[in-house]
Design a protein around this motif. Structure first.
Motif, PDB file in Angstrom:
ATOM      1  N   ASP A 166     -39.241-113.052 -62.132  1.00 10.57           N
ATOM      2  CA  ASP A 166     -38.533-113.647 -63.259  1.00 10.57           C
ATOM      3  C   ASP A 166     -38.727-115.161 -63.333  1.00 10.57           C
ATOM      4  O   ASP A 166     -38.331-115.785 -64.300  1.00 10.57           O
ATOM      5  N   ASN A 167     -39.397-115.744 -62.342  1.00 12.54           N
ATOM      6  CA  ASN A 167     -39.630-117.184 -62.297  1.00 12.54           C
ATOM      7  C   ASN A 167     -41.111-117.463 -62.571  1.00 12.54           C
ATOM      8  O   ASN A 167     -41.974-117.100 -61.774  1.00 12.54           O
ATOM      9  N   GLN A 168     -41.392-118.117 -63.696  1.00 13.87           N
ATOM     10  CA  GLN A 168     -42.779-118.370 -64.090  1.00 13.87           C
ATOM     11  C   GLN A 168     -43.514-119.252 -63.087  1.00 13.87           C
ATOM     12  O   GLN A 168     -44.710-119.069 -62.854  1.00 13.87           O
ATOM     13  N   LYS A 169     -42.823-120.172 -62.447  1.00 17.25           N
ATOM     14  CA  LYS A 169     -43.469-121.020 -61.437  1.00 17.25           C
ATOM     15  C   LYS A 169     -43.954-120.184 -60.259  1.00 17.25           C
ATOM     16  O   LYS A 169     -45.040-120.426 -59.729  1.00 17.25           O
ATOM     17  N   ASP A 170     -43.167-119.199 -59.863  1.00 16.88           N
ATOM     18  CA  ASP A 170     -43.575-118.322 -58.768  1.00 16.88           C
ATOM     19  C   ASP A 170     -44.774-117.464 -59.165  1.00 16.88           C
ATOM     20  O   ASP A 170     -45.688-117.252 -58.365  1.00 16.88           O
ATOM     21  N   ILE A 171     -44.776-116.981 -60.391  1.00 13.77           N
ATOM     22  CA  ILE A 171     -45.925-116.212 -60.882  1.00 13.77           C
ATOM     23  C   ILE A 171     -47.176-117.078 -60.846  1.00 13.77           C
ATOM     24  O   ILE A 171     -48.232-116.653 -60.370  1.00 13.77           O
ATOM     25  N   SER A 172     -47.066-118.303 -61.327  1.00 11.69           N
ATOM     26  CA  SER A 172     -48.221-119.204 -61.335  1.00 11.69           C
ATOM     27  C   SER A 172     -48.732-119.471 -59.931  1.00 11.69           C
ATOM     28  O   SER A 172     -49.941-119.512 -59.691  1.00 11.69           O
ATOM     29  N   ARG A 173     -47.826-119.637 -58.995  1.00 12.24           N
ATOM     30  CA  ARG A 173     -48.216-119.898 -57.602  1.00 12.24           C
ATOM     31  C   ARG A 173     -48.955-118.694 -57.004  1.00 12.24           C
ATOM     32  O   ARG A 173     -49.978-118.854 -56.347  1.00 12.24           O
ATOM     33  N   VAL A 174     -48.464-117.504 -57.243  1.00 16.57           N
ATOM     34  CA  VAL A 174     -49.125-116.309 -56.732  1.00 16.57           C
ATOM     35  C   VAL A 174     -50.499-116.144 -57.382  1.00 16.57           C
ATOM     36  O   VAL A 174     -51.482-115.792 -56.709  1.00 16.57           O
ATOM     37  N   GLN A 175     -50.598-116.426 -58.674  1.00 19.48           N
ATOM     38  CA  GLN A 175     -51.891-116.350 -59.356  1.00 19.48           C
ATOM     39  C   GLN A 175     -52.879-117.345 -58.751  1.00 19.48           C
ATOM     40  O   GLN A 175     -54.051-117.029 -58.555  1.00 19.48           O
ATOM     41  N   GLU A 176     -52.389-118.535 -58.453  1.00 17.19           N
ATOM     42  CA  GLU A 176     -53.230-119.556 -57.826  1.00 17.19           C
ATOM     43  C   GLU A 176     -53.733-119.085 -56.461  1.00 17.19           C
ATOM     44  O   GLU A 176     -54.923-119.213 -56.141  1.00 17.19           O
ATOM     45  N   LEU A 177     -52.849-118.540 -55.654  1.00 17.57           N
ATOM     46  CA  LEU A 177     -53.237-118.062 -54.325  1.00 17.57           C
ATOM     47  C   LEU A 177     -54.222-116.895 -54.417  1.00 17.57           C
ATOM     48  O   LEU A 177     -55.187-116.821 -53.642  1.00 17.57           O
TER      49      LEU A 177
END
Length: 79
Positions: A9-20
């Motif tokens: 539910d947190n877009q920042k967390d989604i972005s971080r996982v996508q980056e990794l």
């Protein structure tokens, strides 16, 4: 190709996982990664029949449905 489904539910967390996941794919070109991200567990469940997913990365604490409940529902729909 490794298909990854992310639900958080947190877009920042989604972005971080996508980056990794992108970094992983760069370091392992033999294993390209395709990511489908969802900010709602209900959206993921709606797409479950349309998407091939090898790995789910789920937030445990989300409004309306926990990641544990979501994985149970995924298993039920996949069975």
């Amino acid at each position: 190709m490794l298909h990854i489904g992310i639900c958080d539910d947190n877009q920042k967390d989604i972005s971080r996982v996508q980056e990794l996941a992108g970094r992983f794919s760069e370091q392992h070109p033999e294993m390209p990664v395709q990511i489908q991200a969802y900010s709602s567990p209900y959206d993921l469940l709606d797409d479950i029949e349309k998407q091939v997913v090898d790995l789910y990365l789920l937030d445990v604490v989300m409004p309306h449905m926990t990641g544990v409940t979501l994985v149970r529902r995924i298993r039920e729909q996949r069975a």
